[in-house]
Design a protein around this motif. Structure first.
Motif, PDB file in Angstrom:
ATOM      1  N   UNK A   1       0.849  -1.182   0.000  1.00 22.06           N
ATOM      2  CA  UNK A   1       0.000   0.000   0.000  1.00 22.06           C
ATOM      3  C   UNK A   1       0.888   1.236   0.000  1.00 22.06           C
ATOM      4  N   UNK A   2       0.921   1.942  -1.131  1.00 19.38           N
ATOM      5  CA  UNK A   2       1.730   3.149  -1.243  1.00 19.38           C
ATOM      6  C   UNK A   2       1.108   4.304  -0.485  1.00 19.38           C
ATOM      7  N   UNK A   3      -0.199   4.414  -0.571  1.00 21.43           N
ATOM      8  CA  UNK A   3      -0.913   5.569  -0.049  1.00 21.43           C
ATOM      9  C   UNK A   3      -1.645   5.192   1.239  1.00 21.43           C
ATOM     10  N   UNK A   4      -1.309   5.818   2.404  1.00 23.37           N
ATOM     11  CA  UNK A   4      -1.956   5.454   3.667  1.00 23.37           C
ATOM     12  C   UNK A   4      -3.292   6.139   3.911  1.00 23.37           C
ATOM     13  N   UNK A   5      -3.894   6.707   2.870  1.00 24.89           N
ATOM     14  CA  UNK A   5      -5.160   7.417   3.037  1.00 24.89           C
ATOM     15  C   UNK A   5      -6.250   6.461   3.518  1.00 24.89           C
ATOM     16  N   UNK A   6      -7.169   6.996   4.349  1.00 25.98           N
ATOM     17  CA  UNK A   6      -8.277   6.176   4.823  1.00 25.98           C
ATOM     18  C   UNK A   6      -9.098   5.674   3.637  1.00 25.98           C
ATOM     19  N   UNK A   7      -9.654   4.489   3.793  1.00 25.91           N
ATOM     20  CA  UNK A   7     -10.488   3.919   2.738  1.00 25.91           C
ATOM     21  C   UNK A   7      -9.734   3.036   1.775  1.00 25.91           C
TER      22      UNK A   7
ATOM     23  N   UNK B   1      -4.252  -2.640  -8.393  1.00 23.99           N
ATOM     24  CA  UNK B   1      -4.615  -1.283  -7.985  1.00 23.99           C
ATOM     25  C   UNK B   1      -3.359  -0.425  -7.805  1.00 23.99           C
ATOM     26  N   UNK B   2      -3.362   0.726  -8.449  1.00 22.50           N
ATOM     27  CA  UNK B   2      -2.256   1.676  -8.323  1.00 22.50           C
ATOM     28  C   UNK B   2      -2.846   3.063  -8.121  1.00 22.50           C
TER      29      UNK B   2
ATOM     30  N   UNK C   1      -6.227   9.440  -8.958  1.00 23.46           N
ATOM     31  CA  UNK C   1      -6.861   8.346  -9.680  1.00 23.46           C
ATOM     32  C   UNK C   1      -6.369   7.022  -9.114  1.00 23.46           C
ATOM     33  N   UNK C   2      -7.287   6.087  -8.888  1.00 26.88           N
ATOM     34  CA  UNK C   2      -6.935   4.723  -8.524  1.00 26.88           C
ATOM     35  C   UNK C   2      -7.159   3.857  -9.749  1.00 26.88           C
ATOM     36  N   UNK C   3      -6.085   3.268 -10.232  1.00 26.23           N
ATOM     37  CA  UNK C   3      -6.134   2.501 -11.469  1.00 26.23           C
ATOM     38  C   UNK C   3      -6.197   1.008 -11.187  1.00 26.23           C
ATOM     39  N   UNK C   4      -6.902   0.293 -12.021  1.00 27.46           N
ATOM     40  CA  UNK C   4      -6.816  -1.159 -12.069  1.00 27.46           C
ATOM     41  C   UNK C   4      -5.944  -1.521 -13.263  1.00 27.46           C
ATOM     42  N   UNK C   5      -4.621  -1.653 -13.003  1.00 28.76           N
ATOM     43  CA  UNK C   5      -3.710  -2.002 -14.085  1.00 28.76           C
ATOM     44  C   UNK C   5      -4.164  -3.326 -14.693  1.00 28.76           C
TER      45      UNK C   5
ATOM     46  N   UNK D   1       2.590  -5.149 -17.380  1.00 25.83           N
ATOM     47  CA  UNK D   1       2.427  -5.547 -18.777  1.00 25.83           C
ATOM     48  C   UNK D   1       1.563  -4.561 -19.543  1.00 25.83           C
ATOM     49  N   UNK D   2       0.582  -3.978 -18.863  1.00 25.94           N
ATOM     50  CA  UNK D   2      -0.230  -2.929 -19.477  1.00 25.94           C
ATOM     51  C   UNK D   2      -0.889  -2.115 -18.374  1.00 25.94           C
ATOM     52  N   UNK D   3      -0.961  -0.795 -18.569  1.00 28.52           N
ATOM     53  CA  UNK D   3      -1.567   0.105 -17.598  1.00 28.52           C
ATOM     54  C   UNK D   3      -2.403   1.134 -18.353  1.00 28.52           C
ATOM     55  N   UNK D   4      -3.697   1.137 -18.093  1.00 28.70           N
ATOM     56  CA  UNK D   4      -4.587   2.114 -18.726  1.00 28.70           C
ATOM     57  C   UNK D   4      -4.680   3.331 -17.820  1.00 28.70           C
ATOM     58  N   UNK D   5      -4.003   4.414 -18.184  1.00 28.42           N
ATOM     59  CA  UNK D   5      -3.894   5.609 -17.352  1.00 28.42           C
ATOM     60  C   UNK D   5      -4.622   6.769 -18.013  1.00 28.42           C
ATOM     61  N   UNK D   6      -5.566   7.380 -17.255  1.00 31.79           N
ATOM     62  CA  UNK D   6      -6.268   8.556 -17.757  1.00 31.79           C
ATOM     63  C   UNK D   6      -5.397   9.782 -17.508  1.00 31.79           C
ATOM     64  N   UNK D   7      -4.954  10.437 -18.557  1.00 31.65           N
ATOM     65  CA  UNK D   7      -4.126  11.634 -18.463  1.00 31.65           C
ATOM     66  C   UNK D   7      -5.037  12.853 -18.364  1.00 31.65           C
TER      67      UNK D   7
END
Length: 748
Positions: free
Chosen positions: A109-115, A549-550, A563-567, A601-607
């Motif tokens: 877990x990179x981000x310690x934010x609640x939730x 999740x990233x 943004x929380x991504x589902x790589x 292998x693939x990451x769909x990132x909204x810019x």
């Protein structure tokens, strides 16, 4: 400064060389004794599969550390175990002393934010700790710590997709015991630990432990004079064990921790765009435009009932509740101006109930049960952009309800072969309320600033997910000292809602993100060699991730887009080796090495700048996951010295280059090696003990974490525009410098 550092390092080398010479002489003398009998390595018992068994019989990659192991090296908290476990990251997370960053085999877990859910499950006596705040557990009144690598989705279930850490407190025996321990050391360290237990009757035992841990800062906030990286923490635990019959026991536990250490200030790696100030001389120094007040409180209560039904069946109930509160102030840009300040308040509470049914016979063992979790996590934080005269405030709550049915059984097919099958069905329900408002001026949480200037987000979301996670393994015991195993495990990490969502920048941000799924294949062996004088355990693993999740944050003109991504897909593969060798009766070597090759292998990132979905897998790498981690250490015992026994330990831990975030940045850390050494003396009476501990002997400077909101740069690295709030914010947080401590303990 460089000359002084050089001289100190040379002094440390000289001392180490002299000690090595003394040890070599002593070993040579010891080996010349023909009557010497080398000891076998002791049996290590663990509860990795929810039952007590030898670590050499468990078909799981697991490391275990006893209270004696940790006492000998002067272990302060669980993050120091990072140096001794392959492919594992355990670190303090950025702005506070008590928040844990945990990764195993690239998952965490990179981000310690609640939730947000952790990828490594932390357990205190079988009780799951849902949030990283307050999860940097101090090592005191503890029996052992176990770290299980790889998905533990069958028996531990919730969010153990990377692995699990079990913190096992000292058991009550009914013996009358009292121990006192005091430590003094570098940076005005002043620690006190008290622990004891007694029997109130033949079947009622009670125990308690208390620790006060204090230290001045490694540096300071140079514009205010406050300590930076200081420590001011108290923690306590109370236990009671009632055994009304031989077959029934009831254990009550309560623990509480309060951390009043200052919030930590980061070290600027670049010159300020606004003030023109260059980086400070020490990486432990900082500046701040905020109060350094910080408070992290956690407490928990549990009731464990064990009932032995008959010779084959037993029942266990674990009922627990935990809650936490954090109030902190973090100056992201680390200047005297309120350019990018983040005051925050987090609150969480959880209730868990687990029922276990265990069966054991001559050739079959089974563990099964039900698990229930109810939790609420709330928070609010402000992004104070003082230079722009605005504050963006984020907040909300997420309620989680989780139920699981699990079971795992092991059948011995023959004297050599055994088969394990298991599964866990999990259903998670989440409801979230999220708001994000922009206010004029500087606003702190709970301040009344009137109506917001802009409503960036104000929505509710709900979702539920269910998953069956199977496990299968085959175990072959070639002989009493050699075991092979092959396993398949499926891991499940719950989905959720981005509590930083800004719908005005990304309309899809309010949609819940999906769970993370992993399929891991592992082949391992566990061997006792050289007539029990050498232990060698190893594992090869391959993990296939779906919807990993990233969490990413990007500075844009209107603020920060989260943004929380589902790589779409990622793979992780590697190996681990751990060994201990008893070379002579009183001298042993230990070591470990881990290698991990982790790739997206693939990451769909909204810019948010281009408003397009892009595949950035060729630009990303796994965070907090060095390719290579290794450790080598020794334990040398000198018996009958000054009416006691002397134990000398030392180790060197190596970590290769580490990327702090998924995208390369100036924060990324080069390879480094840490060296530690300790001397422990134990009186023959068993009453007195004295320890001298030197950590980070060569005063290595190493970065663990940071914030990266860099100003835009051209291909040559030249700044071509203003960063978030007008500042180039690239700040790092660092591990402890060299420290020396003296500990004296007495047991009544």
């Amino acid at each position: 400064m460089k000359t002084i550092t050089f001289k100190r390092s040379m002094c440390a080398v000289a001392v180490t060389a002299a000690m090595a010479s003394m040890m070599a002489t002593a070993i040579a003398q010891e080996q010349s004794n023909d009557e010497e009998e080398t000891r076998r390595i002791e049996r290590i018992e663990v509860t990795a599969r929810r039952t007590v068994e030898s670590i050499q019989d468990v078909p799981v990659a697991v490391s275990s550390f006893s209270d004696q192991d940790m006492e000998r090296v002067g272990l302060g908290d669980i993050t120091e175990l990072q140096q001794r476990i392959p492919n594992t990251t355990l670190q303090v997370s950025r702005g506070t002393n008590s928040t844990l960053t945990a990764y195993i085999r690239g998952v965490g877990q990179q981000d310690p934010l609640w939730g947000f859910e952790p990828g490594v499950g932390v357990y205190i006596d079988d009780v799951y700790v849902a949030r990283p705040q307050g999860a940097v557990l101090e090592v005191f009144d503890v029996e052992r710590v176990e770290v299980l690598r790889g998905p533990q989705g069958t028996l531990y279930g919730k969010n153990t997709i990377g692995g699990a850490m079990k913190y096992v407190t000292r058991q009550l025996t009914g013996e009358r015991e009292l121990s006192l321990q005091g430590s003094v050391g570098s940076y005005n360290q002043r620690d006190i630990k008290i622990a004891g237990q007694t029997a109130l009757s033949d079947n009622l035992y009670v125990g308690a432990a208390f620790a006060s841990l204090n230290r001045d800062g490694f540096g300071e906030f140079v514009n205010t004079g406050d300590d930076n990286y200081n420590k001011e923490l108290t923690t306590a635990r109370i236990n009671a064990l009632w055994m009304p019959t031989e077959d029934l026991s009831v254990k009550f536990s309560f623990d509480t921790t309060e951390d009043n250490s200052n919030s930590r200030g980061g070290y600027r790696l670049t010159t300020s765009q606004i003030t023109g100030e260059a980086p400070l001389n020490s990486v432990y120094d900082s500046k701040t435009a905020m109060p350094v007040d910080n408070l992290v409180e956690t407490e928990g209560v549990s009731l464990v009932v064990d009932y032995l039904i008959n010779d084959n069946w037993s029942f266990k109930s674990v009922t627990a509740a935990r809650e936490g509160y954090t109030d902190t102030n973090i100056d992201f840009d680390s200047t005297e101006l309120p350019t990018l300040n983040v005051p925050a308040i987090y609150e969480d509470e959880q209730f868990t109930q687990e029922f276990q049914l265990n069966y054991s016979s001559a050739n079959f063992r089974f563990v099964g049960g039900l698990y229930f979790y109810e939790g609420e996590a709330c928070g609010v934080f402000g992004t104070v952009l003082g230079g722009l005269g605005v504050t963006v405030e984020n907040g909300g709550c997420v309620d989680t309800s989780s139920q699981a049915l699990f079971g795992q059984g092991t059948y011995e097919l023959s004297d050599q072969w055994s088969l394990t099958l298991g599964g866990r069905y999990t259903k998670d329900d989440k409801t979230a309320d999220v708001f994000r408002f922009t206010y004029l001026g500087i606003k702190y949480p709970n301040d009344d600033a009137g109506d917001p200037l802009v409503t960036n987000s104000d929505f509710s979301a709900a979702a539920d997910w269910s998953r069956f996670s199977p496990h299968a393994s085959i175990q072959y015991r070639a002989n009493p000292d050699l075991m092979y195993y092959a396993s398949y495990s499926n891991g499940f990490k719950s989905g959720g809602v981005d509590m930083r969502a800004d719908v005005s920048l990304n309309p899809d941000a309010q949609n819940p993100y999906d769970p993370e799924i992993v399929d891991t294949y592992e082949f391992g062996f566990k061997a006792d060699l050289l007539d029990g004088r050498m232990r060698l355990n190893g594992a090869l693993f391959y993990s296939d991730y779906q919807d990993m999740q990233v969490t990413v944050q990007r500075a844009v003109a209107a603020g920060v887009a989260s943004q929380v991504l589902n790589a779409a897909e990622a793979t992780v593969q590697g190996f681990e080796l751990e060994t201990i060798m008893q070379l002579t009766r009183n001298f042993s070597l230990n070591g470990s090495i881990g290698y991990v090759n982790a790739e997206f292998d693939s990451v769909a990132f909204f810019n948010p700048n281009t408003q397009q979905v892009e595949d950035v897998s060729n630009l990303w790498s796994f965070a907090n996951t060095p390719e290579t981690s290794a450790n080598v250490g020794f334990v040398y015992e000198v018996p009958d010295l000054m009416n006691g026994d002397l134990v000398w330990t030392g180790n060197m831990a190596y970590r290769s280059e580490t990327q702090i975030f998924e995208v390369p940045s100036m924060l990324d850390m080069d390879a480094y090696t840490l060296a530690n050494t300790s001397l422990m003396w134990y009186s023959h009476s068993g009453s007195w003990q004295v320890g001298l501990h030197v950590k980070n002997v060569f005063d290595e400077e190493y970065r663990l974490a940071g914030y990266n909101f860099a100003a835009p740069r051209d291909a040559q690295g030249n700044i071509i525009g203003a960063g978030l709030g007008g500042e180039d914010t690239i700040v790092g947080y660092y591990g402890a410098p060299r420290t020396v401590s003296l500990t004296v303990g007495y047991r009544f």
